[in-house]
Scaffold this motif. Structure first.
Motif: not given
Length: 103
Positions: A66-84
């Motif tokens: 949450r950033q103020g009234r917005s929700t910022i969504t990001r790829a979880n690159f660390d977890h995606l690398r672990l999956l790869a």
């Protein structure tokens, strides 16, 4: 990584729409996107998008903040690398090995 954790991550990506949303977030990089920006880029209806984001977050392949009234969504690159790494770590282990001097 345990099988159950890997299955959860891969399962979260198990639909065309969720995979498209994840691709959009990967392209956005570390800055991430607001939910409205994801909706605009994906064309997915807001209620449906919320459903997909919930699945992706449960699989730990995205993170939301949450950033103020917005929700910022990001790829979880660390977890995606672990999956790869998990899926590729045993690449070619059972393939016959060629001998360097084998002509």
């Amino acid at each position: 990584m345990e099988l159950e954790l890997a299955a959860g991550g891969f399962g979260a990506m198990g639909s065309e729409a969720r995979l498209d949303v994840l691709r959009i977030l990967i392209r956005a990089g570390d800055a991430g996107l607001s939910v409205s920006e994801i909706q605009e880029r994906s064309g997915i209806a807001p209620s449906t998008l919320a459903h997909h984001l919930k699945f992706l977050a449960a699989g730990n392949v995205i993170a939301q903040e949450r950033q103020g009234r917005s929700t910022i969504t990001r790829a979880n690159f660390d977890h995606l690398r672990l999956l790869a790494d998990y899926i590729l770590c045993e690449c070619c282990m059972d393939a016959p090995q060629e001998v360097a001097n084998d002509d």
